[in-house]
Design a protein around this motif. Structure first.
Motif, PDB file in Angstrom:
ATOM      1  N   ILE A  70       0.816  -1.222   0.000  1.00  0.00           N
ATOM      2  CA  ILE A  70       0.000   0.000   0.000  1.00  0.00           C
ATOM      3  C   ILE A  70       0.850   1.273   0.000  1.00  0.00           C
ATOM      4  O   ILE A  70       0.810   2.055  -0.955  1.00  0.00           O
ATOM      5  N   ASP A  71       1.633   1.482   1.073  1.00  0.00           N
ATOM      6  CA  ASP A  71       2.326   2.778   1.210  1.00  0.00           C
ATOM      7  C   ASP A  71       3.439   2.959   0.191  1.00  0.00           C
ATOM      8  O   ASP A  71       4.381   2.171   0.127  1.00  0.00           O
ATOM      9  N   ASP A  72       3.306   4.003  -0.588  1.00  0.00           N
ATOM     10  CA  ASP A  72       4.257   4.382  -1.630  1.00  0.00           C
ATOM     11  C   ASP A  72       4.419   3.303  -2.708  1.00  0.00           C
ATOM     12  O   ASP A  72       5.413   3.263  -3.417  1.00  0.00           O
ATOM     13  N   THR A  73       3.391   2.439  -2.757  1.00  0.00           N
ATOM     14  CA  THR A  73       3.199   1.536  -3.891  1.00  0.00           C
ATOM     15  C   THR A  73       1.845   1.864  -4.529  1.00  0.00           C
ATOM     16  O   THR A  73       1.763   2.172  -5.709  1.00  0.00           O
ATOM     17  N   SER A  74       0.789   1.824  -3.700  1.00  0.00           N
ATOM     18  CA  SER A  74      -0.564   2.112  -4.186  1.00  0.00           C
ATOM     19  C   SER A  74      -1.010   3.533  -3.836  1.00  0.00           C
ATOM     20  O   SER A  74      -1.771   4.153  -4.577  1.00  0.00           O
ATOM     21  N   LEU A  75      -0.573   4.013  -2.685  1.00  0.00           N
ATOM     22  CA  LEU A  75      -0.896   5.374  -2.218  1.00  0.00           C
ATOM     23  C   LEU A  75       0.402   6.118  -1.932  1.00  0.00           C
ATOM     24  O   LEU A  75       1.376   5.512  -1.485  1.00  0.00           O
ATOM     25  N   THR A  77      -0.098 -18.112   2.294  1.00  0.00           N
ATOM     26  CA  THR A  77      -1.508 -18.371   2.598  1.00  0.00           C
ATOM     27  C   THR A  77      -2.377 -18.196   1.352  1.00  0.00           C
ATOM     28  O   THR A  77      -3.272 -19.011   1.074  1.00  0.00           O
ATOM     29  N   ILE A  78      -2.099 -17.140   0.601  1.00  0.00           N
ATOM     30  CA  ILE A  78      -2.855 -16.882  -0.638  1.00  0.00           C
ATOM     31  C   ILE A  78      -2.628 -18.020  -1.634  1.00  0.00           C
ATOM     32  O   ILE A  78      -3.574 -18.515  -2.264  1.00  0.00           O
ATOM     33  N   ALA A  79      -1.373 -18.442  -1.745  1.00  0.00           N
ATOM     34  CA  ALA A  79      -1.050 -19.547  -2.663  1.00  0.00           C
ATOM     35  C   ALA A  79      -1.748 -20.835  -2.217  1.00  0.00           C
ATOM     36  O   ALA A  79      -2.245 -21.606  -3.050  1.00  0.00           O
ATOM     37  N   ALA A  80      -1.830 -21.037  -0.907  1.00  0.00           N
ATOM     38  CA  ALA A  80      -2.462 -22.253  -0.368  1.00  0.00           C
ATOM     39  C   ALA A  80      -3.960 -22.266  -0.648  1.00  0.00           C
ATOM     40  O   ALA A  80      -4.598 -23.328  -0.631  1.00  0.00           O
ATOM     41  N   MET A  81      -4.538 -21.080  -0.910  1.00  0.00           N
ATOM     42  CA  MET A  81      -5.969 -21.017  -1.251  1.00  0.00           C
ATOM     43  C   MET A  81      -6.198 -21.358  -2.727  1.00  0.00           C
ATOM     44  O   MET A  81      -7.344 -21.346  -3.189  1.00  0.00           O
ATOM     45  N   GLY A  82      -5.105 -21.614  -3.451  1.00  0.00           N
ATOM     46  CA  GLY A  82      -5.251 -22.037  -4.844  1.00  0.00           C
ATOM     47  C   GLY A  82      -4.917 -20.962  -5.868  1.00  0.00           C
ATOM     48  O   GLY A  82      -5.032 -21.193  -7.069  1.00  0.00           O
ATOM     49  N   TYR A  83      -4.483 -19.802  -5.392  1.00  0.00           N
ATOM     50  CA  TYR A  83      -4.111 -18.736  -6.328  1.00  0.00           C
ATOM     51  C   TYR A  83      -2.661 -18.890  -6.770  1.00  0.00           C
ATOM     52  O   TYR A  83      -1.822 -19.414  -6.021  1.00  0.00           O
ATOM     53  N   THR A  84      -2.382 -18.422  -7.964  1.00  0.00           N
ATOM     54  CA  THR A  84      -1.003 -18.270  -8.407  1.00  0.00           C
ATOM     55  C   THR A  84      -0.699 -16.775  -8.430  1.00  0.00           C
ATOM     56  O   THR A  84      -1.296 -16.029  -9.221  1.00  0.00           O
ATOM     57  N   ILE A  85       0.164 -16.351  -7.532  1.00  0.00           N
ATOM     58  CA  ILE A  85       0.549 -14.927  -7.510  1.00  0.00           C
ATOM     59  C   ILE A  85       1.527 -14.717  -8.658  1.00  0.00           C
ATOM     60  O   ILE A  85       2.666 -15.183  -8.608  1.00  0.00           O
ATOM     61  N   ILE A  86       1.046 -14.059  -9.677  1.00  0.00           N
ATOM     62  CA  ILE A  86       1.904 -13.887 -10.859  1.00  0.00           C
ATOM     63  C   ILE A  86       2.752 -12.624 -10.749  1.00  0.00           C
ATOM     64  O   ILE A  86       3.781 -12.509 -11.396  1.00  0.00           O
ATOM     65  N   ALA A  87       2.325 -11.661  -9.924  1.00  0.00           N
ATOM     66  CA  ALA A  87       3.130 -10.447  -9.747  1.00  0.00           C
ATOM     67  C   ALA A  87       2.927  -9.886  -8.350  1.00  0.00           C
ATOM     68  O   ALA A  87       1.832  -9.927  -7.798  1.00  0.00           O
ATOM     69  N   ASN A  88       4.013  -9.339  -7.809  1.00  0.00           N
ATOM     70  CA  ASN A  88       4.013  -8.722  -6.486  1.00  0.00           C
ATOM     71  C   ASN A  88       4.742  -7.394  -6.616  1.00  0.00           C
ATOM     72  O   ASN A  88       5.893  -7.361  -7.040  1.00  0.00           O
ATOM     73  N   MET A  89       4.052  -6.298  -6.282  1.00  0.00           N
ATOM     74  CA  MET A  89       4.632  -4.960  -6.431  1.00  0.00           C
ATOM     75  C   MET A  89       4.830  -4.308  -5.071  1.00  0.00           C
ATOM     76  O   MET A  89       3.927  -4.309  -4.231  1.00  0.00           O
ATOM     77  N   GLY A  90       6.017  -3.717  -4.876  1.00  0.00           N
ATOM     78  CA  GLY A  90       6.293  -3.019  -3.624  1.00  0.00           C
ATOM     79  C   GLY A  90       7.403  -2.004  -3.801  1.00  0.00           C
ATOM     80  O   GLY A  90       8.176  -2.079  -4.754  1.00  0.00           O
ATOM     81  N   ASP A  91       7.472  -1.067  -2.864  1.00  0.00           N
ATOM     82  CA  ASP A  91       8.509  -0.029  -2.928  1.00  0.00           C
ATOM     83  C   ASP A  91       9.724  -0.370  -2.071  1.00  0.00           C
ATOM     84  O   ASP A  91      10.702   0.364  -2.066  1.00  0.00           O
ATOM     85  N   GLN A  92       9.642  -1.472  -1.299  1.00  0.00           N
ATOM     86  CA  GLN A  92      10.758  -1.921  -0.459  1.00  0.00           C
ATOM     87  C   GLN A  92      11.101  -3.358  -0.863  1.00  0.00           C
ATOM     88  O   GLN A  92      10.208  -4.141  -1.169  1.00  0.00           O
TER      89      GLN A  92
END
Ligand SMILES: [Mg+2]
Length: 240
Positions: A89-94, A202-217
Motif C-alpha cells: 500500500i504505502d508508496d506503492t498504491s498510495l 496463505t494466498i497460494a495455499a488457497m489455490g491462487y497463483t501470484i503472478i506479480a508482487n509490487m512493492g517499494d521496499q
C-alpha cells in the motif's frame, strides 16, 4: 605605571609576538585530510531525494516499473487458472509524499499530524485516509481487474488502521480487490518479510497463483510466493 602592570603588559606583548610568529612561519601545505569510512552525507541525500521527486524522474521511473508489471499481467494471466496480483500500500498504491516532506524525511509514528508544515505523526496521517493514489499502480490494478486477476493488498499497517485504509483505497479507485491483509495490532517484526512472505504463502495455499508482487521496499518482495516481483523506486525511507 607600577612595576606589576608593566611586567604584565610586557608578558602580553611577548605572547602576541609568539602567536604571530606561529601563524606566519607555517610552511606546510593546507591540510585536505578526510576519512574513507564517512558514510554519504544525509543532508545532501535529502536534497538529492527532493530533486529526484520534483524533477519528475521519480514518477517516470515508477511508471516504467508499473508498465512492465502491466505487460506481464496481460501476458501471464490468461495462462494460469487463478491468477493473483499482490500490492503493497504505502508508496506503492498510495503516496505519502506530503508527510515525507512535512517531516523532512523523519519517520515517527506518534503525535498529531500538522500539515503542511509538520511535524506529522504517521499514525495520525494514516488515520486521515487522505492519501492520493499512485496512478501507475492504479492503472496496473485496473488492468488486473479487467483480466480477471484477483488482487490482494498486503501492508505493514496495523489492523487499527483498517477502516481508514480501506476507505482511502476505495475512495481513490481501488475498487474490487479481494482482501487487505494488515498486521495484528501491537506486533513488531524485525523485518516485514516475516509477515508478508507467509501471507503470500496463505494466498497460494488457497489455490491462487501470484503472478506479480509490487512493492517499494525489497522487504515487500523477498521470501518467494510470486512469479515476478516489481520493485518501485523509493529512496525516501527504508523498511527492513
Ligand atoms: Mg510500501
Amino acid at each position: 605605571m607600577n612595576k606589576v602592570t608593566f611586567v604584565a603588559r610586557l608578558a602580553g606583548l611577548a605572547s602576541a609576538a609568539l602567536l604571530l610568529a606561529a601563524c606566519t612561519s607555517t610552511t606546510s601545505p593546507p591540510s585536505s585530510e578526510s576519512v574513507k569510512s564517512e558514510p554519504a552525507n544525509v543532508g545532501l541525500n535529502k536534497l538529492a531525494a527532493v530533486k529526484y521527486h520534483d524533477s519528475g524522474t521519480y514518477m517516470a521511473d515508477f511508471a516504467r516499473v508499473a508498465a512492465s508489471a502491466g505487460d506481464w499481467l496481460r501476458q501471464r494471466a490468461p495462462q494460469v487458472s487463478r491468477p493473483a496480483l499482490v500490492l503493497d500500500i504505502d508508496d506503492t498504491s498510495l503516496t505519502n509524499w506530503p508527510v515525507i516532506v512535512a517531516n523532512d524525511f523523519g519517520r515517527f509514528s506518534t503525535g498529531p499530524c500538522l500539515l503542511p508544515d509538520g511535524p506529522c505523526g504517521w499514525t495520525a496521517w494514516d488515520q486521515l485516509g487522505r492519501d492520493a493514489p499512485l496512478e501507475p499502480t492504479l492503472e496496473v490494478f485496473r488492468t488486473a481487474r479487467s483480466l480477471g486477476v484477483t488482487v490482494f493488498f498486503i501492508s505493514g499497517r496495523p489492523e487499527s488502521q483498517r477502516a481508514a485504509t480501506e476507505r482511502n483505497v476505495k475512495a481513490v479507485g481501488y475498487e474490487g480487490y479481494e482482501h487487505m491483509y494488515l498486521t495484528p495490532d501491537g506486533m513488531h517484526y524485525p523485518t516485514i518479510v516475516s509477515f508478508k512472505a507467509p501471507t503470500r504463502q496463505t494466498i497460494a495455499a488457497m489455490g491462487y497463483t501470484i503472478i506479480a508482487n509490487m512493492g517499494d521496499q525489497f522487504s515487500d518482495l523477498e521470501g518467494g510466493f510470486s512469479e515476478r516481483t516489481y520493485k518501485l523506486p523509493n529512496p525516501f525511507y527504508y523498511i527492513p
